[in-house]
Design a protein around this motif. Sequence first.
Motif, short mmCIF file in Angstrom:
data_model
loop_
_atom_site.label_atom_id
_atom_site.label_comp_id
_atom_site.label_asym_id
_atom_site.label_seq_id
_atom_site.Cartn_x
_atom_site.Cartn_y
_atom_site.Cartn_z
N VAL A 360 0.91 -1.19 -0.11
CA VAL A 360 -0.03 0.21 0.06
C VAL A 360 0.95 1.36 0.02
N LYS A 361 1.87 1.51 0.74
CA LYS A 361 2.94 2.57 1.04
C LYS A 361 3.70 2.59 -0.44
N GLU A 362 4.03 1.70 -1.05
CA GLU A 362 4.60 1.78 -2.39
C GLU A 362 3.62 2.23 -3.43
N ALA A 363 2.57 1.59 -3.38
CA ALA A 363 1.46 2.06 -4.44
C ALA A 363 1.06 3.33 -4.26
N ALA A 364 0.97 3.84 -3.25
CA ALA A 364 0.69 5.19 -2.76
C ALA A 364 1.61 6.36 -3.38
N LEU A 365 2.98 5.85 -3.10
CA LEU A 365 4.06 6.72 -3.49
C LEU A 365 4.38 6.75 -4.94
N ILE A 366 4.15 5.60 -5.60
CA ILE A 366 4.34 5.24 -7.08
C ILE A 366 3.26 6.18 -8.04
N TYR A 367 2.01 6.02 -7.37
CA TYR A 367 0.90 6.89 -8.06
C TYR A 367 1.07 8.32 -7.79
N ALA A 368 1.25 8.65 -6.53
CA ALA A 368 1.60 10.19 -6.44
C ALA A 368 2.62 10.73 -7.00
N GLN A 369 3.84 9.95 -7.42
CA GLN A 369 5.01 10.43 -8.27
C GLN A 369 4.45 11.02 -9.62
N GLY A 370 3.61 9.93 -10.27
CA GLY A 370 3.13 10.23 -11.73
C GLY A 370 1.85 9.34 -12.17
N MET A 371 0.88 9.00 -11.36
CA MET A 371 -0.12 8.04 -11.77
C MET A 371 0.25 6.87 -12.22
N GLY A 372 1.36 6.19 -11.57
CA GLY A 372 1.73 4.87 -11.91
C GLY A 372 2.48 4.75 -13.58
N MET A 373 2.77 6.05 -14.14
CA MET A 373 3.27 5.78 -15.49
C MET A 373 4.56 5.42 -15.60
N PRO A 374 5.00 4.74 -16.32
CA PRO A 374 6.70 4.57 -16.59
C PRO A 374 7.30 5.79 -16.59
N VAL A 375 8.51 5.71 -16.21
CA VAL A 375 9.59 6.75 -15.93
C VAL A 375 10.73 6.58 -16.99
N ALA A 376 11.11 7.70 -17.59
CA ALA A 376 12.43 7.76 -18.34
C ALA A 376 13.21 8.70 -17.61
N VAL A 377 14.18 8.31 -17.12
CA VAL A 377 15.46 9.08 -16.39
C VAL A 377 16.79 9.06 -17.16
N GLY A 378 17.25 10.06 -17.26
CA GLY A 378 18.42 10.14 -18.05
C GLY A 378 18.92 11.27 -19.11
N THR A 379 19.85 11.16 -19.77
CA THR A 379 20.07 12.01 -20.93
C THR A 379 19.01 12.27 -21.88
N ALA A 380 18.70 12.95 -22.87
CA ALA A 380 17.90 13.05 -23.88
C ALA A 380 18.07 11.57 -24.64
N LYS A 381 19.24 11.42 -25.01
CA LYS A 381 19.40 9.94 -25.79
C LYS A 381 18.88 8.77 -24.96
N ASP A 382 19.21 8.63 -23.83
CA ASP A 382 18.42 7.63 -22.86
C ASP A 382 17.09 7.77 -22.90
N ILE A 383 16.42 8.91 -22.81
CA ILE A 383 14.96 8.95 -22.99
C ILE A 383 14.40 8.55 -24.20
N VAL A 384 14.99 9.09 -25.22
CA VAL A 384 14.64 8.54 -26.61
C VAL A 384 14.71 7.12 -26.93
N ASP A 385 15.97 6.34 -26.39
CA ASP A 385 16.14 5.09 -26.32
C ASP A 385 14.81 4.16 -25.82
N GLN A 386 14.27 4.85 -24.75
CA GLN A 386 13.08 4.05 -24.03
C GLN A 386 11.82 4.34 -24.76
N MET A 387 11.59 5.39 -25.23
CA MET A 387 10.64 6.01 -26.14
C MET A 387 10.45 4.92 -27.35
N GLU A 388 11.56 4.71 -28.00
CA GLU A 388 11.64 4.00 -29.10
C GLU A 388 11.16 2.63 -28.93
#
Length: 443
Positions: A360-388
């Motif tokens: 429950v605690k993890e769920a609340a914090l994950i959801y509050a961070q961004g509605m449970g969406m996947p997160v892309a963290v890094g340089t622009a190249k890292d983020i586009v790698d994940q988006m691709e």
Amino acid sequence: MSKQNNKKKAHLLGFMQNGFNSHATGMWRHPRDKVNWDYGRPEYWQHIAKVLERGLFDAIFIADQLAPYATYKGSSDHSVRYAVQFPCNEPSTIVPVIATVTDKLGIGVTLSTAFEHPYSMCRRLSSLDYQSGGRIAWNIVSSFSHGEWNAYGVDGRERQDRYERLEEYMELCYKLWGSWDEGAVIADKSSGIYGDPSKIHEVDHDGTYFKCKARHFVPPSPQNHPVLWQAGSSNRGRDFAAKHAEAIFAVLPTLARMKEYSQDLAQRTTERFKRPAGSVKKIFGLQTVVGESRAEAEEKFAHIRDCIPLEGALAWISGHFGLDFSRYALDENVANIEVPGIQGLFESIVYAKDGAPVTVKEAALIYAQGMGMPVAVGTAKDIVDQMEVYLDEGGADGFMLITTFTPGCYEEFVDWVVPELQRRGRYRDRYAGSTLRENLLQY
């Protein structure tokens, strides 16, 4: 055509609320959030809109709820205390504010069918679409939270016939939007005749849930009706989206969930509702944190997480899922809890750890961070790698980018990530047309 040009290109939308704090709970505490900006003033929204249009985004997408969340401990106190999407202004009020300083950017508004008759809904949406030059999308929702039902003084129990009512709602909307024929407006000054009554049809609807006998009060907008958007993720919601939506917003935390959703929606669209393949654009939620280095991005992301108050997070998941999570131990597995509201979004946190148990605690914090969406963290190249990966393997047609600190998160994305998408042939270099529907159908 080059191999690069054959790659699927991404649609991009900015995801916000017309309020003090959007979907990253506690973000108002961040030292870079709204510095020298007032969220209630036109200048704030106009600046963000111009940033998104400079980045060639399809639209800014305004989410909403109709009243403060009031499920946690039976009160909205914690929503107020921690600014859990509180306060929040009415979403359509910022449409003219944004439309007057942009030329191409679409504006998606979330408007509930629960307490408004289809006649007034169509009138408002047609007016906004007409005035904006055809740049409006309607995110079709029916209200779900205890706070909303209580605010309007109605029975808060879930309606068993919710989707039957919603189907008739759309039936009447289509009748109204389709009631003006080509050539209906004559506007002949010499004769004094403005309109041809035989071409502006009176809608006479006598249904189970709605009655209407009137002519639609607004002439056809450049799109004829707004782009229809939906976020259906339950079984019935997916059917509704496959039948009606031109684009759908989905929160899917893992690649496996994206694949399942994409395949299922495609099958419903083509087989059950006989629509052409690709009729519904799949726009998946994504949170991004970009830095000049991975270490810098990780540090920024840690700072974002540090802003989240646990009780504020619990207040949000309680309100969104219609269940008071103060009744459960923080270490209880959320997979063992049945919720009455927004089943699909609840699954986004049940599967947030790719099958591993989520407390429950993890769920609340994950959801509050961004509605449970996947997160892309890094340089622009890292983020586009994940988006691709999400584009090519997950079935995404684009991304709904949830905010962190504003307006900086969008400024950084447009300045750093958009050029990388363009370099890889994954993004437009110009808008296709002047309406949102034209740009949404560009690829």
